[in-house]
Design a protein around this motif. Structure first.
Motif, short mmCIF file in Angstrom:
data_model
loop_
_atom_site.label_atom_id
_atom_site.label_comp_id
_atom_site.label_asym_id
_atom_site.label_seq_id
_atom_site.Cartn_x
_atom_site.Cartn_y
_atom_site.Cartn_z
N SER A 163 8.99 76.50 -23.96
CA SER A 163 9.09 76.94 -22.57
C SER A 163 10.15 76.15 -21.80
O SER A 163 10.86 76.71 -20.97
CB SER A 163 7.73 76.84 -21.88
N VAL A 164 10.29 74.86 -22.09
CA VAL A 164 11.33 74.05 -21.45
C VAL A 164 12.70 74.50 -21.93
O VAL A 164 13.65 74.62 -21.14
CB VAL A 164 11.12 72.55 -21.73
N PHE A 180 15.70 76.02 -19.69
CA PHE A 180 17.03 75.43 -19.74
C PHE A 180 18.09 76.50 -19.98
O PHE A 180 19.10 76.57 -19.28
CB PHE A 180 17.08 74.36 -20.84
N PHE A 181 17.86 77.36 -20.97
CA PHE A 181 18.83 78.40 -21.28
C PHE A 181 18.89 79.49 -20.21
O PHE A 181 19.95 80.09 -20.00
CB PHE A 181 18.57 79.00 -22.65
N GLY A 201 22.38 81.76 -18.45
CA GLY A 201 22.64 82.88 -17.56
C GLY A 201 23.92 82.70 -16.77
O GLY A 201 24.71 83.64 -16.60
N VAL A 202 24.16 81.47 -16.33
CA VAL A 202 25.39 81.17 -15.59
C VAL A 202 26.60 81.35 -16.50
O VAL A 202 27.60 81.97 -16.12
CB VAL A 202 25.33 79.74 -15.02
N ASN A 257 20.68 71.85 -10.57
CA ASN A 257 19.34 72.15 -11.08
C ASN A 257 18.73 71.08 -11.97
O ASN A 257 17.61 71.26 -12.44
CB ASN A 257 19.37 73.47 -11.86
N ILE A 258 19.42 69.99 -12.22
CA ILE A 258 18.90 69.00 -13.16
C ILE A 258 17.59 68.39 -12.67
O ILE A 258 16.66 68.15 -13.45
CB ILE A 258 19.94 67.90 -13.48
#
Length: 190
Positions: A27-28, A32-33, A38-39, A63-64
């Protein structure tokens, strides 16, 4: 602590625990992806391959903090789910998120994770110093290093999970994940 009998059940439970850990960690990775992939895909699809790296860097900086907080929360929930799985011996109970959240997101459990981690760290440090010194012995040191680190990993794992299991057993009562609905009893007419 469980008794060290019925090795096939112990191995099967270990494989189930590994699968539970993998699914929680996944899930993490997916989060992350979703954020960075997406970007990157949107920039590459727009034909801006050079700008993709800059955009990923900007998304990372923005977002970190959120990703770290999400990773810490999921890690604590993972610990609670593992203890719940061990107590109930039910694979599905590790994914009963209401129960896992009610345990894992409490201050008492968080403090237990910190204490368990610190105790495990200092025990590992105390055990690894002599193992490291003994591993300097030519040829024999390779075997000592290999067996010693495996031993330390096992001992530290037992200590950490025992601390969490003790806290869980003392403070939380598991809720059954499978319930059967029964029809209400009818009143007899007089």
């Amino acid at each position: 602590m469980p008794e060290w009998e019925n090795w096939s059940k112990i191995i099967l439970d270990g494989l189930k625990a590994t699968l539970i850990k993998t699914l929680y960690v996944l899930s993490v990775i997916i989060l992350f992806f979703l954020v960075f992939g997406g970007v990157a895909i949107s920039e590459i699809a727009a034909g801006n391959q050079a700008a993709a790296l800059t955009t990923i860097r900007q998304a990372f900086n923005a977002n970190i903090g959120i990703l770290i907080i999400a990773a810490v929360i999921i890690s604590i929930l993972l610990n609670a789910s593992m203890v719940r799985f061990a107590q109930t011996e039910n694979f599905n109970s590790a994914f009963a998120l209401n129960e896992v959240k009610s345990v894992g997101l409490t201050l008492r459990f968080f403090i237990s994770v910190i204490i368990g981690g610190l105790v495990a760290f200092f025990v590992a440090l105390a055990l690894l110093i002599p193992i490291t010194l003994l591993s300097l012995i030519p040829l024999l040191g390779i075997a000592i290093n290999f067996l010693g680190t495996g031993f330390v990993t096992f001992v530290v794992g037992v200590i950490f999970w025992t601390i969490l299991a003790e806290r869980y057993a003392r403070d939380f009562t598991p809720i059954k994940t499978t319930t059967t609905k029964t029809a209400p009893a009818r009143k007899k007419k007089k």
